[in-house]
Design a protein around this motif. Structure first.
Motif, PDB file in Angstrom:
ATOM      1  N   PRO A   1      61.326  -2.517 169.182  1.00  0.00           N
ATOM      2  CA  PRO A   1      62.723  -2.090 169.199  1.00  0.00           C
ATOM      3  C   PRO A   1      63.660  -3.299 169.088  1.00  0.00           C
ATOM      4  O   PRO A   1      63.433  -4.330 169.711  1.00  0.00           O
ATOM      5  CB  PRO A   1      62.863  -1.394 170.554  1.00  0.00           C
ATOM      6  CG  PRO A   1      61.478  -0.874 170.828  1.00  0.00           C
ATOM      7  CD  PRO A   1      60.558  -1.959 170.295  1.00  0.00           C
ATOM      8  N   GLY A   2      64.656  -3.179 168.225  1.00  0.00           N
ATOM      9  CA  GLY A   2      65.585  -4.273 167.962  1.00  0.00           C
ATOM     10  C   GLY A   2      65.111  -5.208 166.867  1.00  0.00           C
ATOM     11  O   GLY A   2      65.834  -6.128 166.485  1.00  0.00           O
ATOM     12  N   GLY A   3      63.904  -4.967 166.336  1.00  0.00           N
ATOM     13  CA  GLY A   3      63.355  -5.850 165.313  1.00  0.00           C
ATOM     14  C   GLY A   3      64.042  -5.686 163.963  1.00  0.00           C
ATOM     15  O   GLY A   3      64.627  -4.648 163.653  1.00  0.00           O
ATOM     16  N   PHE A   4      63.961  -6.756 163.168  1.00  0.00           N
ATOM     17  CA  PHE A   4      64.461  -6.751 161.793  1.00  0.00           C
ATOM     18  C   PHE A   4      63.313  -7.178 160.894  1.00  0.00           C
ATOM     19  O   PHE A   4      62.741  -8.250 161.076  1.00  0.00           O
ATOM     20  CB  PHE A   4      65.648  -7.706 161.641  1.00  0.00           C
ATOM     21  CG  PHE A   4      66.121  -7.854 160.225  1.00  0.00           C
ATOM     22  CD1 PHE A   4      66.715  -6.783 159.566  1.00  0.00           C
ATOM     23  CD2 PHE A   4      65.953  -9.039 159.545  1.00  0.00           C
ATOM     24  CE1 PHE A   4      67.154  -6.907 158.262  1.00  0.00           C
ATOM     25  CE2 PHE A   4      66.394  -9.175 158.235  1.00  0.00           C
ATOM     26  CZ  PHE A   4      66.986  -8.109 157.591  1.00  0.00           C
ATOM     27  N   TYR A   5      62.972  -6.348 159.906  1.00  0.00           N
ATOM     28  CA  TYR A   5      61.746  -6.525 159.138  1.00  0.00           C
ATOM     29  C   TYR A   5      61.984  -7.004 157.709  1.00  0.00           C
ATOM     30  O   TYR A   5      61.133  -6.832 156.856  1.00  0.00           O
ATOM     31  CB  TYR A   5      60.889  -5.259 159.253  1.00  0.00           C
ATOM     32  CG  TYR A   5      60.441  -5.151 160.688  1.00  0.00           C
ATOM     33  CD1 TYR A   5      59.304  -5.811 161.113  1.00  0.00           C
ATOM     34  CD2 TYR A   5      61.236  -4.524 161.635  1.00  0.00           C
ATOM     35  CE1 TYR A   5      58.949  -5.816 162.446  1.00  0.00           C
ATOM     36  CE2 TYR A   5      60.885  -4.525 162.972  1.00  0.00           C
ATOM     37  CZ  TYR A   5      59.739  -5.177 163.364  1.00  0.00           C
ATOM     38  OH  TYR A   5      59.383  -5.210 164.691  1.00  0.00           O
TER      39      TYR A   5
ATOM     40  N   THR B   1      69.517   7.199 167.315  1.00  0.00           N
ATOM     41  CA  THR B   1      69.658   5.794 167.642  1.00  0.00           C
ATOM     42  C   THR B   1      68.804   4.976 166.689  1.00  0.00           C
ATOM     43  O   THR B   1      67.622   5.287 166.508  1.00  0.00           O
ATOM     44  CB  THR B   1      69.192   5.522 169.092  1.00  0.00           C
ATOM     45  OG1 THR B   1      69.896   6.386 169.978  1.00  0.00           O
ATOM     46  CG2 THR B   1      69.397   4.071 169.480  1.00  0.00           C
ATOM     47  N   VAL B   2      69.373   3.933 166.103  1.00  0.00           N
ATOM     48  CA  VAL B   2      68.600   3.012 165.275  1.00  0.00           C
ATOM     49  C   VAL B   2      67.828   2.087 166.210  1.00  0.00           C
ATOM     50  O   VAL B   2      68.418   1.399 167.041  1.00  0.00           O
ATOM     51  CB  VAL B   2      69.516   2.203 164.332  1.00  0.00           C
ATOM     52  CG1 VAL B   2      68.726   1.113 163.626  1.00  0.00           C
ATOM     53  CG2 VAL B   2      70.186   3.120 163.322  1.00  0.00           C
ATOM     54  N   LEU B   3      66.491   2.085 166.069  1.00  0.00           N
ATOM     55  CA  LEU B   3      65.646   1.243 166.919  1.00  0.00           C
ATOM     56  C   LEU B   3      65.280  -0.081 166.257  1.00  0.00           C
ATOM     57  O   LEU B   3      65.050  -1.067 166.938  1.00  0.00           O
ATOM     58  CB  LEU B   3      64.355   1.972 167.279  1.00  0.00           C
ATOM     59  CG  LEU B   3      64.495   3.210 168.148  1.00  0.00           C
ATOM     60  CD1 LEU B   3      63.128   3.772 168.477  1.00  0.00           C
ATOM     61  CD2 LEU B   3      65.254   2.901 169.421  1.00  0.00           C
ATOM     62  N   ALA B   4      65.152  -0.091 164.942  1.00  0.00           N
ATOM     63  CA  ALA B   4      64.789  -1.297 164.200  1.00  0.00           C
ATOM     64  C   ALA B   4      65.290  -1.125 162.771  1.00  0.00           C
ATOM     65  O   ALA B   4      65.567   0.000 162.336  1.00  0.00           O
ATOM     66  CB  ALA B   4      63.278  -1.508 164.224  1.00  0.00           C
TER      67      ALA B   4
ATOM     68  N   HIS C   1      70.249   3.564 156.267  1.00  0.00           N
ATOM     69  CA  HIS C   1      69.372   3.064 155.201  1.00  0.00           C
ATOM     70  C   HIS C   1      68.530   1.907 155.733  1.00  0.00           C
ATOM     71  O   HIS C   1      69.039   0.965 156.340  1.00  0.00           O
ATOM     72  CB  HIS C   1      70.182   2.590 153.991  1.00  0.00           C
ATOM     73  CG  HIS C   1      70.411   3.665 152.991  1.00  0.00           C
ATOM     74  ND1 HIS C   1      71.660   4.041 152.576  1.00  0.00           N
ATOM     75  CD2 HIS C   1      69.543   4.454 152.310  1.00  0.00           C
ATOM     76  CE1 HIS C   1      71.564   5.018 151.688  1.00  0.00           C
ATOM     77  NE2 HIS C   1      70.277   5.284 151.524  1.00  0.00           N
ATOM     78  N   GLY C   2      67.199   1.985 155.530  1.00  0.00           N
ATOM     79  CA  GLY C   2      66.293   0.912 155.922  1.00  0.00           C
ATOM     80  C   GLY C   2      66.057   0.797 157.410  1.00  0.00           C
ATOM     81  O   GLY C   2      65.835  -0.304 157.911  1.00  0.00           O
ATOM     82  N   THR C   3      66.028   1.927 158.145  1.00  0.00           N
ATOM     83  CA  THR C   3      65.925   1.860 159.602  1.00  0.00           C
ATOM     84  C   THR C   3      64.857   2.807 160.173  1.00  0.00           C
ATOM     85  O   THR C   3      64.460   3.776 159.538  1.00  0.00           O
ATOM     86  CB  THR C   3      67.267   2.228 160.272  1.00  0.00           C
ATOM     87  OG1 THR C   3      67.630   3.559 159.910  1.00  0.00           O
ATOM     88  CG2 THR C   3      68.369   1.260 159.868  1.00  0.00           C
ATOM     89  N   LEU C   4      64.441   2.496 161.409  1.00  0.00           N
ATOM     90  CA  LEU C   4      63.643   3.392 162.242  1.00  0.00           C
ATOM     91  C   LEU C   4      64.617   4.066 163.198  1.00  0.00           C
ATOM     92  O   LEU C   4      65.391   3.379 163.877  1.00  0.00           O
ATOM     93  CB  LEU C   4      62.588   2.616 163.033  1.00  0.00           C
ATOM     94  CG  LEU C   4      61.863   3.389 164.141  1.00  0.00           C
ATOM     95  CD1 LEU C   4      61.071   4.574 163.595  1.00  0.00           C
ATOM     96  CD2 LEU C   4      60.955   2.446 164.935  1.00  0.00           C
ATOM     97  N   ILE C   5      64.573   5.388 163.245  1.00  0.00           N
ATOM     98  CA  ILE C   5      65.558   6.157 164.007  1.00  0.00           C
ATOM     99  C   ILE C   5      64.864   7.035 165.043  1.00  0.00           C
ATOM    100  O   ILE C   5      63.831   7.655 164.755  1.00  0.00           O
ATOM    101  CB  ILE C   5      66.394   7.039 163.054  1.00  0.00           C
ATOM    102  CG1 ILE C   5      67.125   6.129 162.062  1.00  0.00           C
ATOM    103  CG2 ILE C   5      67.363   7.928 163.818  1.00  0.00           C
ATOM    104  CD1 ILE C   5      67.677   6.844 160.868  1.00  0.00           C
TER     105      ILE C   5
END
Length: 182
Positions: free
Chosen positions: A89-93, A49-52, A35-39
């Motif tokens: 990648p690894g970001g939190f928005y 893999t969750v990228l952000a 939920h709430g991710t870039l995959i």
């Protein structure tokens, strides 16, 4: 469980990896870690893999030729306005109702730009113009609107490693919503 919880923006990069965004649950606790991710899905389709993370209600994803990710996210429940993100990648928005461990962070990655609702009340996808017939817009990043059927130029700048931008509405208007796919 909620209409703001879709999977959106299926894109393919130069290596054959698939990417998509999974929206969060509209100010409710996440039911799963996506939920709430870039995959990213591997080119064989065997791994994700969750990228952000930290996305609220993203509505469009774009991966350009250099592998740079862009997405829109919709205002509401802590998100003060619509935004266009240049995703690292690894970001939190910022959306803390993500299913990823980032939900406990107190900081967040700033968007490329905020969009006032008078310009676009529901931004969708972005795209780069790849046709020389578009003149000065050739190679430029455009934003599409799900809310108004409009198109705007996204201006990009980088100052001391920080990406920032703005929008310029273009005289393009259609009587329906606009999304893109590639």
């Amino acid at each position: 469980e909620h209409f703001h919880e879709p999977v959106t923006g299926l894109q393919v990069d130069q290596s054959g990896h698939l990417y998509y965004l999974k929206a969060a649950r509209h100010a409710k606790d996440a039911c799963h870690p996506h939920h709430g991710t870039l995959i990213r899905i591997s080119d064989e389709g065997t791994e994700s893999t969750v990228l952000a993370s930290g996305f609220r209600a993203p509505n469009g994803l774009f991966v350009d030729e250099e592998g740079v990710f862009f997405c829109s996210d919709q205002e509401g429940h802590w998100m003060p306005a619509n935004r266009i993100n240049r995703i690292e990648p690894g970001g939190f928005y910022g959306n803390k109702w993500t299913g990823h461990e980032d939900r406990d962070r107190s900081d967040y990655d700033r968007p490329l730009l905020w969009i006032h609702p008078s310009v676009d009340r529901s931004p969708s996808s972005q795209l780069r113009v790849d046709d020389p017939a578009w003149g000065q817009l050739h190679g430029r990043l455009l934003g599409l609107s799900y809310g108004t059927g409009s198109v705007y130029l996204i201006l990009e700048d980088e100052v001391d490693g920080v990406h920032q931008g703005g929008v310029v509405p273009l005289p393009i208007k259609v009587p329906t919503v606009l999304m893109s796919c590639r």
